[in-house]
Design an enzyme around this catalytic site. Structure first.
Site, PDB file in Angstrom:
ATOM      1  N   ASP A   1      15.160 -12.480 -53.618  1.00  0.00           N
ATOM      2  CA  ASP A   1      15.728 -11.137 -53.817  1.00  0.00           C
ATOM      3  C   ASP A   1      15.802 -10.729 -55.289  1.00  0.00           C
ATOM      4  O   ASP A   1      16.406  -9.701 -55.604  1.00  0.00           O
ATOM      5  CB  ASP A   1      17.130 -11.062 -53.189  1.00  0.00           C
ATOM      6  CG  ASP A   1      17.085 -10.918 -51.667  1.00  0.00           C
ATOM      7  OD1 ASP A   1      16.171 -10.226 -51.161  1.00  0.00           O
ATOM      8  OD2 ASP A   1      17.953 -11.492 -50.985  1.00  0.00           O
TER       9      ASP A   1
ATOM     10  N   GLU B   1      13.720  -7.370 -55.796  1.00  0.00           N
ATOM     11  CA  GLU B   1      14.262  -6.244 -55.023  1.00  0.00           C
ATOM     12  C   GLU B   1      15.675  -5.854 -55.464  1.00  0.00           C
ATOM     13  O   GLU B   1      15.992  -4.665 -55.579  1.00  0.00           O
ATOM     14  CB  GLU B   1      14.271  -6.625 -53.543  1.00  0.00           C
ATOM     15  CG  GLU B   1      14.548  -5.466 -52.621  1.00  0.00           C
ATOM     16  CD  GLU B   1      14.289  -5.830 -51.172  1.00  0.00           C
ATOM     17  OE1 GLU B   1      13.180  -6.311 -50.857  1.00  0.00           O
ATOM     18  OE2 GLU B   1      15.194  -5.655 -50.348  1.00  0.00           O
ATOM     19  N   ASP B   2      16.521  -6.819 -55.702  1.00  0.00           N
ATOM     20  CA  ASP B   2      17.932  -6.504 -55.978  1.00  0.00           C
ATOM     21  C   ASP B   2      18.276  -6.488 -57.460  1.00  0.00           C
ATOM     22  O   ASP B   2      19.253  -5.850 -57.861  1.00  0.00           O
ATOM     23  CB  ASP B   2      18.855  -7.529 -55.296  1.00  0.00           C
ATOM     24  CG  ASP B   2      18.867  -7.375 -53.788  1.00  0.00           C
ATOM     25  OD1 ASP B   2      18.366  -6.345 -53.292  1.00  0.00           O
ATOM     26  OD2 ASP B   2      19.371  -8.278 -53.107  1.00  0.00           O
TER      27      ASP B   2
HETATM   28 ZN    ZN Z   1      17.687 -12.023 -48.694  1.00  0.00          ZN
END
Ligand code: ZN
Length: 177
Positions: free
Chosen positions: A62, A65-66
């Protein structure tokens, strides 16, 4: 020198630093790194520890994405194989959320086997979290819809690892919303 041990430790350190201020959405507000550790463990157990790069990708999955980590940064720190795995499971954030969710279902069957394994582990962790520490504002219907969507994504990922699929199915059965 064991390269795999060094890799896992540095991936964990990198992920913990990048996600330092991020919490899970549930009422317990667990540190986000708990999710990453769970995904990595699911992948390690499902492969009997045979694919250290996949476990590292689980820890890092992640970060783009994060946390806005760049693909090139992952390539430099962890090599192309791991960076490619992370990129493969990263949504295009320029798209609307509904479209991103639709594309996850559509794209799942076309992903590499290891990316599909990562997806199953990710969704398993998320379903467990919704059962054990659901977001306070989520209605039963919203939980049901998440489960149904996760089930559709995982349907497109099946055929890669029996243990991961069994873990997902067990989590799915817990959610009688
Ligand atoms: Zn995740």
């Amino acid at each position: 020198m064991n390269e795999d041990t060094l890799l896992i430790a540095s991936a964990l350190d990198f992920a913990a630093r990048k996600h330092v201020h991020q919490r899970r959405k549930g009422v317990d507000k667990e540190p986000y790194v708990n999710h990453l550790a769970e995904v990595a463990r699911l992948l390690a157990e499902a492969t009997d520890g045979a694919d250290a790069n996949l476990v590292a990708a689980g820890l890092l999955h992640d970060t783009i994405e994060d946390q806005g980590v760049r693909y090139e940064e992952l390539v430099e720190a962890f090599g192309r194989d791991i960076a490619d795995l992370v990129r493969e499971v990263t949504d295009d954030k320029t798209l609307e959320k509904a479209e991103r969710k639709r594309l996850q279902v559509e794209h799942a069957p076309h992903k590499s086997e290891r990316a599909r394994m990562l997806k199953i582990a990710d969704k398993t962790s998320n379903l467990r979290a919704i059962c054990n520490s659901p977001p306070a504002e989520w209605s039963e219907q919203r939980k049901r819809e998440y489960f149904d969507w996760a089930g559709r994504v995982v349907a497109g990922c099946r055929g890669v690892n029996d243990r991961l699929e069994a873990a997902f199915d067990a989590a799915w059965k817990q959610g009688a919303f």
